[in-house]
Design an enzyme around this catalytic site. Sequence first.
Site: not given
Ligand code: C5P
Length: 398
Positions: A210, A289, A305, A307, A341
């Site tokens: 991204n 490839k 996952p 994180i 979260k």
């Molecule tokens: O992608 P998302 O909008 O859910 O992200 C929200 C928060 O969760 C952010 O702080 C992002 O760094 C964290 N995040 C993460 N692992 C992921 C998706 C998001 O730590 N796989």
Amino acid sequence: MSSLSNKRIILGVTGGIAAYKSAEVVRRLQDQGAEVRVVMTPAASEFIRPLTMQALSGHPVHSDLLDSEAEAGMGHIELARWADLLLIAPASADFIANMVHGRADSLLGAIHLATPAKVAVAPAMNQAMWIHAANLANIETLQQRGVALIGPDEGIQACGDVGPGRMEQPDTIVSRAGSLFQNGQLAGKKVVITAGPTREALDPVRYISNHSSGKMGFSMAAAAIDAGAEVTIVCGPVSLPMPERCDVISVVSAADMLEASLASAADADIFIAAAAVADYRASTVAKQKIKKQDDSMTISLERNPDIVSAVVQANPTVFVLGFAAETQDVETYARDKLQRKNLGAIIANDVSRTDVGFNADENEVIWIDRTSSVVFSKRSKAQLARDIIEHLAKGLPN
Ligand code: C5P
């Protein structure tokens, strides 16, 4: 812990009997967690040996503007840029006058002109010299320019006179130096920050990723370092210069970032999830490839996952700040993430705008926690990060 922890200080020593006390200043600054480099004028070396200052500071003493060997190491401009504070103690009447006139005929004078750092002087001179109108006018000029004045103290002088002009005691100098930094709010805290995008391989040459630049995460790291924290950045692929004074763990995929984050966050006080982690990765990564064959192709993806959630679960006592980059219903989605979260707080930002957010240098965000929300209007990411860190630090338990 002190507001001087992590701070880089050039101690400028000029000629005067009080120079013997500057050895103690080095020690006290180091006790507070500062890194000290000593620059001496030739006159200072008549009062205290550079070797003493070298042994105490652990670094060569700089004294000569035209020393090619020293310039080849850390040149005077580099040294000037390195510093957070230029502290001149003792500052002689002569050197103070030199500062007023912007003279660069000594190494210390050149550093004074070249440094973007804060500058403080602790004058030391005979009482009659101190109260001379010329000296007082010089002091006033320096103060008008933003130079901090530490002391002088009053009392019996080396020459037998009694009055103002004695250099302040080392402890006072060091505590005044500390008060020049607003920060120190996160001194003694360990902060782990995820930053940048992740890259999910499809085959040996292609990946899904991204537009995250990592700027917000790096700005948060810089602000946390400034606030005296011990910082680790777990960083996806970015093209930013790596910040100094912190540990950087470079990762590629979300799986790598998870592993590094869990390991680093185990003893952290604060975890800041500023990374834009890819939500999905390829179910299988092709060993070779992938060749083009049909007009269309389907890639099977699986969830990465989460994180930040994993860190919250593994470390219930760590304060966790998340980021929510959204293109619509920004606040609603952010609140949902805060709950789901189980975060301490979340920073909501609208990435549909081109003037702020992804890849931009400015951002406008809302801080949302369980009990309050605060709008941080548009400002540079660096300033925003400092403001967020300040807000975060205020809410932390002591
Ligand atoms: O992608 P998302 O909008 O859910 O992200 C929200 C928060 O969760 C952010 O702080 C992002 O760094 C964290 N995040 C993460 N692992 C992921 C998706 C998001 O730590 N796989």
